[in-house]
Scaffold this active site. Sequence first.
Site: not given
Ligand code: NAD
Length: 336
Positions: A154-155, A234, A258, A263, A295
């Site tokens: 999603k992100i 992360r 971030d 952390e 973060h």
């Molecule tokens: P998501 O589950 O929608 O997407 C994660 C993607 O990573 C998936 O498409 C998955 O197939 C892919 N993936 C898994 N293993 C992989 C690999 N080895 N190589 C490449 N791609 C791989 O998750 P999201 O909602 O997009 O969130 C992503 C990450 O962002 C979360 O896991 C979280 O750690 C982080 N996050 C950070 C904050 C912040 O405030 N900084 C906030 C929310 C989420």
Amino acid sequence: MKTAVFSTKPYDQKYLTDSNERWGHELVFYKAHLNEQTCRLSEGFQAVCVFVNDELTESVLKCLAGHGCRLVALRCAGFNNIDLLAAKNLGITVARVPAYSPASISEFTLGLILTLSRRIHRACNRTREGNFALDGLLGFDLYGKTVGVVGTGKIGAGTAKILCGFGCNVLASDLYENAELKTLGVRYVSRDELFQKSDIITLHCPLLPDTRHLINTETIKKMKTGVMIVNTSRGELLDTDAAITGLKNGKIGSLAIDVYEEEAEVFFEDFSSRVIQDDTLARILTFPNAIVTGHQAFFTVEAVQAIANQTLENITAFEQNQTPPGIVQWENVQIK
Ligand code: NAD
């Protein structure tokens, strides 16, 4: 449902309390992180509600189970801080907030990229001192640059779409390809090719055993000299010591984080009147071409409201013997 809410800040309390008017759960707020030392605070609660730096190890989960706790409701998308197998074996249900506002993180990522590419952080400091000279502030256009997006969930997908709008060539690496991104011109390549060809690399995959330190001394060697690295996912995706070496020798042109490996000891707290004991973090903060945010990427009104609503929906569904919408199951997150 009687729920102990750990790691709470005033904004958590406000948005959860406001949203809870609809649900009527009994929420008790603790400032402390949930860990080995604090898990006794969960006594008498059927659920705990936790955030990114709470430590849900096997022994903490055993302590929770011993107190009769049956639900861990994460107020975040990531679930790397919980031993899912132990939770399964102890009969504890785990639920997260999978998509509270992906745009908040995608937009913040672009903010970090533009801050570094146009040296905005340095310009702000200078003009406050009355210095309006441009020397040292020469930036570069994003238009036409190659940006590698690791993880297009999603992100990452949201970030890739914004980058397409900037006229970047977007390379992506993921276990699964996103058809919509491909129609926008995003090209899926191997992680190695992404590292070799990208001017900017941004991380959006989850932290899993397979992705820990995916940016390390060896992978940095494969990158273009002067590469920009951005991590809003992360901390442990990036080997911070390797990044410091890369910044010192110029292989890494700029870095924005971030999230940070260690952390939990520092982030979300005010250290402005104290001495930071973490020398690695302190070193990163000295580089003119590196920026650290605490973060913060998720921190928008829209996101914190959605986190509160979806967390309480998970707790409500569990209480009503339904599957929480954000359930996380060990079986479903194993890499096959
Ligand atoms: P998501 O589950 O929608 O997407 C994660 C993607 O990573 C998936 O498409 C998955 O197939 C892919 N993936 C898994 N293993 C992989 C690999 N080895 N190589 C490449 N791609 C791989 O998750 P999201 O909602 O997009 O969130 C992503 C990450 O962002 C979360 O896991 C979280 O750690 C982080 N996050 C950070 C904050 C912040 O405030 N900084 C906030 C929310 C989420």
